[in-house]
Design a protein around this motif. Sequence first.
Motif, PDB file in Angstrom:
ATOM      1  N   CYS A 102      50.636  25.583  77.699  1.00 11.68           N
ATOM      2  CA  CYS A 102      51.944  26.079  77.267  1.00 11.68           C
ATOM      3  C   CYS A 102      52.752  26.567  78.469  1.00 11.68           C
ATOM      4  O   CYS A 102      52.226  27.208  79.364  1.00 11.68           O
ATOM      5  CB  CYS A 102      51.763  27.217  76.264  1.00 11.68           C
ATOM      6  SG  CYS A 102      53.306  27.922  75.689  1.00 11.68           S
ATOM      7  N   VAL A 103      54.050  26.206  78.497  1.00 15.33           N
ATOM      8  CA  VAL A 103      54.903  26.651  79.619  1.00 15.33           C
ATOM      9  C   VAL A 103      56.032  27.550  79.116  1.00 15.33           C
ATOM     10  O   VAL A 103      57.131  27.538  79.656  1.00 15.33           O
ATOM     11  CB  VAL A 103      55.473  25.436  80.403  1.00 15.33           C
ATOM     12  CG1 VAL A 103      54.379  24.779  81.214  1.00 15.33           C
ATOM     13  CG2 VAL A 103      56.137  24.408  79.476  1.00 15.33           C
ATOM     14  N   SER A 104      55.754  28.290  78.063  1.00 17.25           N
ATOM     15  CA  SER A 104      56.757  29.242  77.590  1.00 17.25           C
ATOM     16  C   SER A 104      56.922  30.332  78.640  1.00 17.25           C
ATOM     17  O   SER A 104      56.102  30.471  79.534  1.00 17.25           O
ATOM     18  CB  SER A 104      56.303  29.859  76.269  1.00 17.25           C
ATOM     19  OG  SER A 104      55.164  30.673  76.505  1.00 17.25           O
ATOM     20  N   CYS A 154      53.373  28.727  72.318  1.00 20.77           N
ATOM     21  CA  CYS A 154      54.660  28.994  71.677  1.00 20.77           C
ATOM     22  C   CYS A 154      54.981  27.937  70.623  1.00 20.77           C
ATOM     23  O   CYS A 154      55.688  28.208  69.664  1.00 20.77           O
ATOM     24  CB  CYS A 154      55.757  29.043  72.726  1.00 20.77           C
ATOM     25  SG  CYS A 154      56.105  27.427  73.440  1.00 20.77           S
ATOM     26  N   GLY A 155      54.470  26.734  70.820  1.00 17.82           N
ATOM     27  CA  GLY A 155      54.735  25.663  69.849  1.00 17.82           C
ATOM     28  C   GLY A 155      56.069  24.973  70.058  1.00 17.82           C
ATOM     29  O   GLY A 155      56.351  23.983  69.381  1.00 17.82           O
ATOM     30  N   ILE A 156      56.909  25.472  70.986  1.00 24.04           N
ATOM     31  CA  ILE A 156      58.236  24.860  71.118  1.00 24.04           C
ATOM     32  C   ILE A 156      58.576  24.414  72.548  1.00 24.04           C
ATOM     33  O   ILE A 156      59.611  23.801  72.765  1.00 24.04           O
ATOM     34  CB  ILE A 156      59.349  25.826  70.612  1.00 24.04           C
ATOM     35  CG1 ILE A 156      59.161  27.217  71.211  1.00 24.04           C
ATOM     36  CG2 ILE A 156      59.334  25.914  69.083  1.00 24.04           C
ATOM     37  CD1 ILE A 156      60.328  28.149  70.944  1.00 24.04           C
ATOM     38  N   CYS A 157      57.686  24.738  73.518  1.00 24.15           N
ATOM     39  CA  CYS A 157      57.990  24.279  74.880  1.00 24.15           C
ATOM     40  C   CYS A 157      57.660  22.788  74.999  1.00 24.15           C
ATOM     41  O   CYS A 157      57.072  22.204  74.089  1.00 24.15           O
ATOM     42  CB  CYS A 157      57.198  25.091  75.910  1.00 24.15           C
ATOM     43  SG  CYS A 157      55.426  24.729  75.858  1.00 24.15           S
ATOM     44  N   CYS A 206      53.861  22.080  74.587  1.00 22.78           N
ATOM     45  CA  CYS A 206      53.405  22.236  73.194  1.00 22.78           C
ATOM     46  C   CYS A 206      53.907  21.089  72.330  1.00 22.78           C
ATOM     47  O   CYS A 206      53.155  20.526  71.527  1.00 22.78           O
ATOM     48  CB  CYS A 206      53.900  23.560  72.618  1.00 22.78           C
ATOM     49  SG  CYS A 206      52.996  24.984  73.244  1.00 22.78           S
TER      50      CYS A 206
HETATM   51 ZN    ZN Z   1      54.385  26.273  74.522  1.00 27.94          ZN
END
Ligand code: ZN
Length: 489
Positions: free
Chosen positions: A60-62, A75-78, A81
């Motif tokens: 993850c790269v949030s 995060c599920g949105i980067c 992810c």
């Molecule tokens: Zn992420």
Amino acid sequence: MTLYRKYRPQVPEDIDQEDTRQAISRIISSKNFAHAYLLIGPRGTGKTSIARILAKAVNCVSEKSVETTSPVIPCGICDACLSIAKGSFLDLFEMDAASNRGIDEIRSIREHVHLAPAVGKKKVYIIDEAHMLTKEAFNALLKTLEEPPEHALFILCTTEPEEILKTVSSRCQIWTFPSASPIDIRHALLRVMKGEKLEINDDVVDEIALRSEGSFRDAIKLLELFLQTGKQTVEGLREVLRSVIVTDRLAFLRSILQGRKADALVCLDAWSREGTDISLLTKDLLTDLRACFLHLSGVKQEKGIEVFARDIPLKTILKLMRVAAAASLEMKETPISVLPLELMIGEWDERTLPFVEEPKVLSVVEGHAPLDLNVISNEWKQVIEKIKPKNHALASVIRSARPIALDKETLTLEVGYAYHKDRLDSPEMRALVEETVAEVMGNHIRLRTSLGRPASQRGEPRPVQSDDLLHLATEIFGGHVVVEKGGGD
Ligand SMILES: [Zn+2]
């Protein structure tokens, strides 16, 4: 895309099992995040989804993950992810050992595992159905697991841990998943329904949850089949299952236990005509009885079962389980599949519900002896005589009824015909009977009725009533015939 894939848990908070949800957060935040995991659990419990969440956790790269090289709650949105969710992440390698058992794939993993990740922080290798790998493939994998590069994470998933080479499993951190409980499955179904803006009967959701045998995948597949029928009710589910839903099954079992054989047979016949899979139905009934037995033995069960089992003696359930199990065996050898269940109903000789409790002493009205069931039975003739001048027809209904239980102030009258029961259940008639009992015996009672065998089948001598046969015919062949009596009886 199937609903199961569409609604795969993407981040820890999507996970439907509470224990697993907590465990994954714990593992991700742990200082000892391993380089290899072995996820063990029955099929359809979401092991692959968990594996992908772990892949996200290390990639993850949030914003919150920039500072650290440790895994984070994804995060599920980067970008990382999202591309892991899509299956397009360059550093995620997924292999299904059920179709690729060979050593070549594992060799190729060994060759490129040492190269640095292309885009992510870590290369993640997910090997599904890992127990299907050949011995050579396991040995090749073992070499890699013995000295894994810092940037690699291996996740093996299996339903059969005993088939995994010990030397391999000992290099992995093991995480075992239980089957999903109906509560977990309900959680998953509600999540899907919310996402799809579906409104579905609670009955249907419960039935699917109970029937999926711990598999999220089966549950959501069943939901999809149900939606395809275009029916929003249990009828649609019945079509899909070709069986009967649990609330109807329990009502059926209750009619047997109450000795209402005609009701049970009519019900069974209707199901059979509707094309119900009788062998599946029998299995379902056995499952219900078993749940009932477990509940009575102190093993926690679903609410519906608890309510159903409340007033049933353990030995009765055991007896019914035994005859139902025998019926299920006989089914394989009979040309008419419904016959063994019909025989089971026909031969069931225990009339157990409602249960006749030990006579209890009623509150005494001044000047009168305490009332018990024997007293009421003995005085019953007098009650009939007193009712006669008030309502002749009611008197003849009462004559064919008999007092069978007394609980505090509630007197249960057994009546032989649904027609009689309807009549006695009307508020006016009930009031008339209650008033007359008080007149004769001096004690106030509350009347309830229970449909049982007609007096003619109870083996008691009684005067033949001209309309008995007609009533019986109505019971057996359906329809509703109202017979008003003319003159005397
Ligand atoms: Zn992420």
